[in-house]
Write a protein that holds these residues in place. Structure first.
Motif, PDB file in Angstrom:
ATOM      1  N   ILE A 124       2.514  11.242   2.529  1.00  0.00           N
ATOM      2  CA  ILE A 124       2.953  10.278   3.528  1.00  0.00           C
ATOM      3  C   ILE A 124       3.161  11.024   4.846  1.00  0.00           C
ATOM      4  CG2 ILE A 124       4.656   8.533   4.158  1.00  0.00           C
ATOM      5  CD1 ILE A 124       3.034   7.861   1.658  1.00  0.00           C
ATOM      6  N   VAL A 125       2.420  10.630   5.854  1.00  0.00           N
ATOM      7  CA  VAL A 125       2.489  11.308   7.152  1.00  0.00           C
ATOM      8  C   VAL A 125       3.444  10.583   8.093  1.00  0.00           C
ATOM      9  CG1 VAL A 125       1.146  12.015   9.177  1.00  0.00           C
ATOM     10  CG2 VAL A 125       0.143  12.194   6.897  1.00  0.00           C
ATOM     11  N   PHE A 126       3.377   9.245   8.115  1.00  0.00           N
ATOM     12  CA  PHE A 126       4.198   8.497   9.069  1.00  0.00           C
ATOM     13  C   PHE A 126       4.510   7.117   8.497  1.00  0.00           C
ATOM     14  CE2 PHE A 126       5.292   6.112  12.846  1.00  0.00           C
ATOM     15  CZ  PHE A 126       5.949   7.044  13.634  1.00  0.00           C
ATOM     16  N   ARG A 127       5.789   6.811   8.386  1.00  0.00           N
ATOM     17  CA  ARG A 127       6.220   5.507   7.877  1.00  0.00           C
ATOM     18  C   ARG A 127       7.575   5.169   8.469  1.00  0.00           C
ATOM     19  NH1 ARG A 127      11.308   4.424   5.285  1.00  0.00           N
ATOM     20  NH2 ARG A 127      11.143   2.356   4.346  1.00  0.00           N
ATOM     21  N   THR A 128       7.808   3.890   8.732  1.00  0.00           N
ATOM     22  CA  THR A 128       9.132   3.436   9.122  1.00  0.00           C
ATOM     23  C   THR A 128       9.421   2.098   8.471  1.00  0.00           C
ATOM     24  OG1 THR A 128      10.651   3.117  10.976  1.00  0.00           O
ATOM     25  CG2 THR A 128       8.461   2.177  11.197  1.00  0.00           C
ATOM     26  N   ASN A 129      10.714   1.823   8.316  1.00  0.00           N
ATOM     27  CA  ASN A 129      11.133   0.573   7.678  1.00  0.00           C
ATOM     28  C   ASN A 129      11.222  -0.558   8.698  1.00  0.00           C
ATOM     29  OD1 ASN A 129      13.689   2.373   8.287  1.00  0.00           O
ATOM     30  ND2 ASN A 129      14.350   0.241   8.486  1.00  0.00           N
ATOM     31  N   HIS A 130      11.297  -1.798   8.187  1.00  0.00           N
ATOM     32  CA  HIS A 130      11.564  -2.942   9.045  1.00  0.00           C
ATOM     33  C   HIS A 130      12.979  -2.838   9.618  1.00  0.00           C
ATOM     34  CE1 HIS A 130       8.235  -4.541   6.631  1.00  0.00           C
ATOM     35  NE2 HIS A 130       8.047  -5.429   7.598  1.00  0.00           N
ATOM     36  N   SER A 131      13.260  -3.672  10.601  1.00  0.00           N
ATOM     37  CA  SER A 131      14.617  -3.690  11.138  1.00  0.00           C
ATOM     38  C   SER A 131      15.555  -4.444  10.205  1.00  0.00           C
ATOM     39  CB  SER A 131      14.628  -4.340  12.524  1.00  0.00           C
ATOM     40  OG  SER A 131      14.153  -5.672  12.450  1.00  0.00           O
ATOM     41  N   MET A 132      14.994  -5.319   9.343  1.00  0.00           N
ATOM     42  CA  MET A 132      15.770  -6.083   8.372  1.00  0.00           C
ATOM     43  C   MET A 132      15.100  -5.988   7.012  1.00  0.00           C
ATOM     44  SD  MET A 132      16.534  -9.526  10.566  1.00  0.00           S
ATOM     45  CE  MET A 132      16.874 -10.403   9.046  1.00  0.00           C
ATOM     46  N   PRO A 133      15.850  -6.237   5.929  1.00  0.00           N
ATOM     47  CA  PRO A 133      15.234  -6.232   4.599  1.00  0.00           C
ATOM     48  C   PRO A 133      14.160  -7.306   4.479  1.00  0.00           C
ATOM     49  CG  PRO A 133      17.631  -6.121   4.425  1.00  0.00           C
ATOM     50  CD  PRO A 133      17.311  -6.431   5.863  1.00  0.00           C
ATOM     51  N   VAL A 134      13.187  -7.064   3.598  1.00  0.00           N
ATOM     52  CA  VAL A 134      12.153  -8.057   3.298  1.00  0.00           C
ATOM     53  C   VAL A 134      12.275  -8.441   1.828  1.00  0.00           C
ATOM     54  CG1 VAL A 134      10.567  -7.315   5.092  1.00  0.00           C
ATOM     55  CG2 VAL A 134      10.482  -6.207   2.865  1.00  0.00           C
ATOM     56  N   SER A 135      11.735  -9.586   1.482  1.00  0.00           N
ATOM     57  CA  SER A 135      11.946 -10.114   0.134  1.00  0.00           C
ATOM     58  C   SER A 135      10.990  -9.546  -0.903  1.00  0.00           C
ATOM     59  CB  SER A 135      11.808 -11.632   0.157  1.00  0.00           C
ATOM     60  OG  SER A 135      10.480 -11.989   0.513  1.00  0.00           O
ATOM     61  N   TYR A 136       9.826  -9.043  -0.481  1.00  0.00           N
ATOM     62  CA  TYR A 136       8.780  -8.713  -1.453  1.00  0.00           C
ATOM     63  C   TYR A 136       8.877  -7.306  -2.021  1.00  0.00           C
ATOM     64  CZ  TYR A 136       6.972  -7.563   3.212  1.00  0.00           C
ATOM     65  OH  TYR A 136       6.849  -7.131   4.505  1.00  0.00           O
ATOM     66  N   VAL A 137       9.705  -6.432  -1.411  1.00  0.00           N
ATOM     67  CA  VAL A 137       9.960  -5.107  -1.985  1.00  0.00           C
ATOM     68  C   VAL A 137      11.433  -4.775  -1.809  1.00  0.00           C
ATOM     69  CG1 VAL A 137       7.657  -4.104  -1.690  1.00  0.00           C
ATOM     70  CG2 VAL A 137       9.305  -3.961   0.175  1.00  0.00           C
ATOM     71  N   GLN A 138      11.918  -3.824  -2.608  1.00  0.00           N
ATOM     72  CA  GLN A 138      13.296  -3.364  -2.480  1.00  0.00           C
ATOM     73  C   GLN A 138      13.507  -2.691  -1.133  1.00  0.00           C
ATOM     74  OE1 GLN A 138      13.056  -0.981  -6.249  1.00  0.00           O
ATOM     75  NE2 GLN A 138      15.168  -1.708  -6.474  1.00  0.00           N
ATOM     76  N   LEU A 147       0.832  -1.209   0.000  1.00  0.00           N
ATOM     77  CA  LEU A 147       0.000   0.000   0.000  1.00  0.00           C
ATOM     78  C   LEU A 147       0.862   1.253   0.000  1.00  0.00           C
ATOM     79  CD1 LEU A 147      -2.859   1.172   0.144  1.00  0.00           C
ATOM     80  CD2 LEU A 147      -2.731   0.996   2.632  1.00  0.00           C
ATOM     81  N   PHE A 148       1.960   1.231   0.748  1.00  0.00           N
ATOM     82  CA  PHE A 148       2.881   2.373   0.798  1.00  0.00           C
ATOM     83  C   PHE A 148       3.345   2.752  -0.606  1.00  0.00           C
ATOM     84  CE2 PHE A 148       7.513   3.452   0.926  1.00  0.00           C
ATOM     85  CZ  PHE A 148       7.388   4.763   1.369  1.00  0.00           C
ATOM     86  N   ASN A 149       3.735   1.755  -1.399  1.00  0.00           N
ATOM     87  CA  ASN A 149       4.212   2.026  -2.750  1.00  0.00           C
ATOM     88  C   ASN A 149       3.108   2.592  -3.635  1.00  0.00           C
ATOM     89  OD1 ASN A 149       7.161   0.849  -3.468  1.00  0.00           O
ATOM     90  ND2 ASN A 149       6.276  -0.250  -1.749  1.00  0.00           N
ATOM     91  N   ALA A 150       1.898   2.037  -3.515  1.00  0.00           N
ATOM     92  CA  ALA A 150       0.775   2.536  -4.320  1.00  0.00           C
ATOM     93  C   ALA A 150       0.453   3.983  -3.964  1.00  0.00           C
ATOM     94  CB  ALA A 150      -0.446   1.654  -4.112  1.00  0.00           C
ATOM     95  N   VAL A 151       0.507   4.296  -2.685  1.00  0.00           N
ATOM     96  CA  VAL A 151       0.182   5.646  -2.210  1.00  0.00           C
ATOM     97  C   VAL A 151       1.219   6.657  -2.701  1.00  0.00           C
ATOM     98  CG1 VAL A 151       0.087   7.061  -0.122  1.00  0.00           C
ATOM     99  CG2 VAL A 151      -1.173   4.915  -0.222  1.00  0.00           C
ATOM    100  N   VAL A 152       2.501   6.267  -2.655  1.00  0.00           N
ATOM    101  CA  VAL A 152       3.552   7.162  -3.157  1.00  0.00           C
ATOM    102  C   VAL A 152       3.365   7.398  -4.657  1.00  0.00           C
ATOM    103  CG1 VAL A 152       6.027   7.416  -3.559  1.00  0.00           C
ATOM    104  CG2 VAL A 152       5.217   6.506  -1.379  1.00  0.00           C
ATOM    105  N   LEU A 153       3.072   6.334  -5.405  1.00  0.00           N
ATOM    106  CA  LEU A 153       2.869   6.456  -6.854  1.00  0.00           C
ATOM    107  C   LEU A 153       1.644   7.307  -7.181  1.00  0.00           C
ATOM    108  CD1 LEU A 153       3.714   2.787  -7.886  1.00  0.00           C
ATOM    109  CD2 LEU A 153       5.116   4.823  -8.306  1.00  0.00           C
ATOM    110  N   ALA A 154       0.675   7.353  -6.239  1.00  0.00           N
ATOM    111  CA  ALA A 154      -0.510   8.199  -6.425  1.00  0.00           C
ATOM    112  C   ALA A 154      -0.265   9.632  -5.980  1.00  0.00           C
ATOM    113  CB  ALA A 154      -1.689   7.614  -5.643  1.00  0.00           C
ATOM    114  N   ASP A 155       0.929   9.882  -5.421  1.00  0.00           N
ATOM    115  CA  ASP A 155       1.333  11.227  -4.974  1.00  0.00           C
ATOM    116  C   ASP A 155       0.470  11.741  -3.827  1.00  0.00           C
ATOM    117  OD1 ASP A 155       3.171  13.266  -5.061  1.00  0.00           O
ATOM    118  OD2 ASP A 155       2.015  14.494  -6.445  1.00  0.00           O
ATOM    119  N   LEU A 156       0.017  10.817  -2.953  1.00  0.00           N
ATOM    120  CA  LEU A 156      -0.653  11.246  -1.735  1.00  0.00           C
ATOM    121  C   LEU A 156       0.400  11.596  -0.680  1.00  0.00           C
ATOM    122  CD1 LEU A 156      -3.656   8.744  -1.430  1.00  0.00           C
ATOM    123  CD2 LEU A 156      -3.478  10.885  -2.711  1.00  0.00           C
TER     124      LEU A 156
END
Length: 571
Positions: A379-393, A368-377
């Motif tokens: 972003i108020v609050f976001r943080t990354n995981h502590s480790m990389p995940v496989s499904y997104v860069q 959803l984060f990626n879709a929202v950024v691509l829609a140019d809405l």
């Protein structure tokens, strides 16, 4: 001598009388002049909520109030040592600009000549502050407080009324220690009405539950159906929300309330729901386009994780955000518990893979984060995981943890947008649909600006042949990643901005090293292993795991499995 003194006194009295009469006549003349020259405007020294509106007509005063008073403000609260905010829109906070302007206009205006002239002088030469008319929804204030400070809100204390399907559901309260919601509401209305900005202190005290009357319910829930009003002019976009019609029989409602006065269970008052012909969905389907869409894949064979992704997707799918609305992932998806339907799946805790409730949820928030950024809405609050995940860069994920970490964005468009979230055969697709005002395209790029190696921990095992080496947990590198958003208008690059900074901590590699002497090998030659050979048993680290602090915080502090200090607050 006495005669001359008497004549002097009479002369003084005469002069004083003439002077006083002259002053009265002057006062009356000035008052009359002011009163009649100010007939069509507000008297000079009148303010509304501290905003000067003197010498304005009511219409201009209302416009000035609208420019200076915005209902989408954040109200500051304090409970014990905890400070928090509640947005005005979340409690239906509304300023009535026209009503307030008319109240100010009527000050000193009367059909009575003496009242009129006296008021003219009073409000011209002496400052007077008129409160602005403020309203809010006490039920919504209660719900916001219950979510933010649940320790202070015992829901059994309060009588609650809310829409449920085609009914008003009512649950009688018991009374007791709690926050007096009506008293707090009145305090907020009074303070904002006077133009004050203060921190509202929450106190727990003895309070009685509200006893609803049919008229109170009618005032709160009744609404006429209203179609959405819009103007698709790209230079002057305009949108007014539709309204669903709600009605019910007051006599029937009063009878149900009376019969259930002592009912300890939830009871219902039937309502008539009338949908507008042109609502938000109609508007978006009729005029909308895909503003941004993004998909990720997952292993549909991992049942618990797949079901969790489906549950979260269904809770979000079809959600409409009106202009200015904020989306909170945790508010919409809710607490990840078995009672809410979530299943056990792998989660990452303190560098280990364990079972937890709600594994997989972060793939929904990241997609959803990626879709929202691509829609140019926004972003108020976001943080990354502590480790990389496989499904997104790296740099394109958004972790969530109920009660601790949220993903929040806002609809910064002049029209409503809809979130379409669907799952199909191991793929989740999130789309934002709305009105495309210009030929805009968004590109997301990432840059790794730093890496760090992982350490290795050796654990000796005297049950394995000497020289045998097993990897029980594969180490991962740490990364620092910057994420950028590039905007193109009509194919021409407009700008590139830094969107987020992400830091992924390295995870140590755990190796099991065999130490059993060769001569202690089991006698079965078929099962013997050449001590020179090395076997690796790799436990998956990130690809099939998620974080969910609400279910594991009792086992390990949140900062042990989430990068708490590196939150991205882009508000």
């Amino acid at each position: 001598m006495a005669i001359e003194k008497s004549k002097l006194i009479k002369r003084i009295l005469l002069i004083s009388g003439i002077t006083l009469l002259s002053l009265i006549l002057i006062f009356v003349a000035i008052s009359t002049t002011i009163a009649y020259t100010k007939e069509n405007v507000i008297h000079s020294n009148i303010y509304i909520a501290g905003i000067k509106v003197g010498d304005m007509n009511a219409k201009d005063a209302a416009l000035k109030l609208e420019e200076n008073l915005n209902s989408d403000i954040s109200l500051k609260f304090k409970y014990n040592d905890k400070e928090f905010e509640i947005y005005g829109k979340d409690i239906d906070l509304t300023y009535n600009y026209i009503d307030s302007a008319m109240n100010a206009f009527n000050k000193g205006k009367s059909a009575n000549y003496f009242v009129k002239t006296f008021g003219a002088v009073k409000y011209t030469f002496f400052k007077h502050n008129v409160p602005v008319t403020v309203t809010l929804n006490s039920n919504k204030l209660f719900r916001q407080l219950a979510k933010t400070i649940p320790e202070a809100i015992d829901k059994t204390v309060y009588t609650s009324a809310y829409l449920e399907g085609e009914n008003i559901a009512i649950k009688n309260g018991t009374g007791g220690m709690g926050v007096d919601i009506q008293k707090l509401s009145d305090q907020i209305v009074k303070s904002l009405g006077e133009g004050n900005k203060e921190v509202f202190t929450i106190k727990v005290e003895q309070c009685k539950p509200v006893k609803y009357t049919a008229q109170m319910l009618y005032d709160e829930f009744h609404a006429e159906p209203i179609d959405a009003v819009f103007n698709l002019d790209k230079q002057n976009p305009e949108y007014k929300d539709s309204q669903t019609g709600i009605d019910f029989d007051l006599n029937v409602a009063e009878k149900i309330l009376r019969e259930n006065e002592n009912n300890k269970e939830t009871y219902y008052i039937p309502i008539i729901v009338t949908m507008p012909k042109k609502n938000d969905n109609w508007f978006i389907d009729e005029n909308g386009e895909i503003l941004g869409t993004f998909s990720t894949k997952y292993n549909a064979g991992v049942i618990g994780r797949s079901e969790n992704i489906d549950i979260a997707a269904k809770k979000i799918n079809g959600l409409i955000l009106k202009p200015g609305d904020r989306f909170s992932f945790n508010d919409i998806v809710g607490e990840r518990t078995t009672s809410n339907g979530f299943k056990t799946a792998s989660v990452y805790v303190g560098g280990k893979v364990v079972d937890g409730i709600g594994g997989g949820i972060c793939q929904v928030s990241s997609t959803l984060f990626n879709a929202v950024v691509l829609a140019d809405l926004e972003i108020v609050f976001r943080t990354n995981h502590s480790m990389p995940v496989s499904y997104v860069q790296n740099g394109r994920d958004a972790t969530v943890s109920y009660g601790e970490i949220d993903f929040i964005f806002a609809n910064n468009q002049p029209y409503p947008v809809r979130l379409d979230v669907v799952t199909n055969n191991g793929e989740i697709t999130c789309s934002v649909k709305g009105i495309k005002l210009e030929n805009k395209e968004i590109e997301i790029t990432t840059q790794t600006v730093g890496t760090s190696g992982f350490s290795e921990k050796i654990i000796e095992d005297d049950t394995l042949p000497a020289g045998t080496r097993k990897i029980s947990q594969k180490g991962t590198y740490g990364y620092s990643v910057n994420t950028y958003k590039t905007t193109y208008i009509d194919g021409v690059k407009k700008d590139t901005v830094l969107l987020t900074k992400s830091y992924y901590i390295p995870t140590e590699q755990i190796v099991i090293l065999g130490t059993k002497p060769i001569d202690e090998e089991v006698e079965n030659p078929e099962n013997t292993q050449n001590p020179e050979e090395s076997t690796e048993t790799i436990v998956p680290t990130v690809p099939e795991i998620e974080m969910n602090g609400t279910d594991v915080t009792d086992e390990v502090p949140i900062e042990d499995f989430e990068n708490v200090e590196d939150f991205e607050n882009i508000e």
